[in-house]
Design an enzyme around this catalytic site. Sequence first.
Site, PDB file in Angstrom:
ATOM      1  N   ASN A  63     -36.526 -20.099  42.427  1.00 55.82           N
ATOM      2  CA  ASN A  63     -35.636 -21.182  42.813  1.00 55.82           C
ATOM      3  C   ASN A  63     -36.071 -22.426  42.046  1.00 55.82           C
ATOM      4  OD1 ASN A  63     -34.780 -19.303  44.666  1.00 55.82           O
ATOM      5  ND2 ASN A  63     -35.464 -20.433  46.482  1.00 55.82           N
TER       6      ASN A  63
ATOM      7  N   ARG B  96     -26.035 -13.630  47.774  1.00 57.41           N
ATOM      8  CA  ARG B  96     -27.326 -13.711  48.435  1.00 57.41           C
ATOM      9  C   ARG B  96     -27.159 -14.485  49.741  1.00 57.41           C
ATOM     10  NH1 ARG B  96     -32.231 -17.794  47.416  1.00 57.41           N
ATOM     11  NH2 ARG B  96     -33.472 -17.018  49.152  1.00 57.41           N
TER      12      ARG B  96
ATOM     13  N   GLU C 213     -39.008 -19.122  49.594  1.00 54.49           N
ATOM     14  CA  GLU C 213     -39.786 -20.357  49.498  1.00 54.49           C
ATOM     15  C   GLU C 213     -40.890 -20.501  50.544  1.00 54.49           C
ATOM     16  OE1 GLU C 213     -36.473 -23.172  47.277  1.00 54.49           O
ATOM     17  OE2 GLU C 213     -36.933 -23.564  49.387  1.00 54.49           O
TER      18      GLU C 213
ATOM     19  N   TYR D 196     -35.117 -26.476  40.899  1.00 49.90           N
ATOM     20  CA  TYR D 196     -34.303 -27.668  41.078  1.00 49.90           C
ATOM     21  C   TYR D 196     -34.715 -28.808  40.159  1.00 49.90           C
ATOM     22  CZ  TYR D 196     -32.190 -25.441  45.109  1.00 49.90           C
ATOM     23  OH  TYR D 196     -31.491 -24.569  45.905  1.00 49.90           O
TER      24      TYR D 196
ATOM     25  N   TRP E 214     -31.056 -28.750  56.334  1.00 53.01           N
ATOM     26  CA  TRP E 214     -32.354 -28.888  56.970  1.00 53.01           C
ATOM     27  C   TRP E 214     -32.554 -30.280  57.564  1.00 53.01           C
ATOM     28  CZ3 TRP E 214     -33.210 -24.101  57.641  1.00 53.01           C
ATOM     29  CH2 TRP E 214     -32.959 -23.157  56.636  1.00 53.01           C
TER      30      TRP E 214
ATOM     31  N   GLU F 156     -32.022 -19.459  43.105  1.00 56.98           N
ATOM     32  CA  GLU F 156     -31.366 -20.702  43.520  1.00 56.98           C
ATOM     33  C   GLU F 156     -31.413 -21.691  42.372  1.00 56.98           C
ATOM     34  OE1 GLU F 156     -32.652 -22.683  47.086  1.00 56.98           O
ATOM     35  OE2 GLU F 156     -32.752 -20.805  48.237  1.00 56.98           O
TER      36      GLU F 156
ATOM     37  N   HIS G 253     -35.535 -16.595  55.718  1.00 58.35           N
ATOM     38  CA  HIS G 253     -35.197 -17.869  55.094  1.00 58.35           C
ATOM     39  C   HIS G 253     -35.423 -18.972  56.130  1.00 58.35           C
ATOM     40  CE1 HIS G 253     -32.695 -19.804  51.703  1.00 58.35           C
ATOM     41  NE2 HIS G 253     -33.199 -20.790  52.451  1.00 58.35           N
TER      42      HIS G 253
END
Length: 457
Positions: free
Chosen positions: A295, A84, A173, A297, A418, A370, A128
């Site tokens: 995704n 991806r 996202e 986390y 980021w 993710e 993205h």
Amino acid sequence: MTTEPVPAALPRFPHDFVWGVSTSAAQIEGAVADDGRGRSVWDAFAAEAGRIKDGSDPWVATGHYHRYREDVALLQELGVGAYRFSVAWPRVVPDGSGAVNKAGLDFYDRLVDALLAAGIAPVPTLFHWDTPQALEDGGGWLVRETAEKFAAYTDVVAERLGDRVQRWITLNEPAEVTLLGYGLGQHAPGRQLLFDALPAAHHQLLGHGLAVQALRARGATNIGIANSHGPTWTASASEADTAAADLYDLLLNRLFAEPVLLGRYPDEELAALLPGPVAEDLKVIAQTLDWYGINYYQPTLVGAPGAGGTAAADFGGTQLPPELPFAPREIEGYPRTDFGWPVVPEALTELLVTFRERYGDRLPPVVITENGCSYEGIEDGERIAFLDGHLRALHAAMAAGVDVRGYFVWSLMDNFEWAEGYARRFGLVHVDYATLERTPKASFHWLRDALRAQARG
């Protein structure tokens, strides 16, 4: 520092389960001024003093634009079946609309061909986070026209790559773009609009629906979205904490899932704040998907602001302003990544089971698009333990009846993280940012061996 060894054998996953890793263009490609690429919001954001915590920028990143063949060789050695990546909108359409940059399309053409030659399925994400700066200058995702221009760009990419790409992702996202980019100003484009950022959510979702239509018109039959989700835990049973947690869950989970899956917003008052013909837009947003990307986390513990308890230091590395009507709290009793995020594999099981119960047959097959963690070092036993625990949690959700079809690790390699710059390392492959040398970590070798064991059956 490493942890104790984890069990060698993972539970058995289905033979057609998709194993992959993920990256994004803005975080790895570099070459931001090469071959006609336009400027993105992250290029502009990083150029402003104090925006990136370590003072770095994405101009070079990991140099993937010029070293993609080396990276495809790493993917082949790892043994994943899918990769991806994201297509940089400003590399293909430098101003966001209008003239198409052939050199940009040529790069992704070469990348797709290299992946296929290595036996790896390309899985492009069309957006993205790297909005062309020219569009942001005209309002960005706060204006409806950006959604329409996104669909036109999608058509350009699909026309060029659609003969070889079998699986597509529209957005990555949109919650983070809305909250961190437009609401809090901690990510590009750096606006601080709080709840006035909601139009960015609606227009991204509209862009998703229009992009699905564009892909279908080009013959695509395997389309999903990559939304970020995590369980919201309530700090206490008090009315104030429960209301705060419910609002947080609505804004971070349901606001982005329910328009796509159910064709409606989760709250009528919230829907009334959104621009345009919302009811008609929802018909576009709720295009049938072939799978739904999540995704994951960490979970989030939420209470009312000022209601006691220990406030979380940040939200994804971002300090929340006190005027918000909810307050994330520290989750205690779990190990933490180097980013300070709690490691809670069982919350992935909880999330997936909750989604199945909440959305029933409206939830298509799920793909974990993710999942990963930030740790220093090449002998990264903590990452091995993280991946092992989350894969076992994923298998438990599947055993409980959740239809999960694939799992993508974030990320193939260390990259530009980021607003954190290069201070956080999520990769299976270590990158020396001075030389761009790639070194597979212990977690790379562990996953390679685990995938070989899965293939042996």
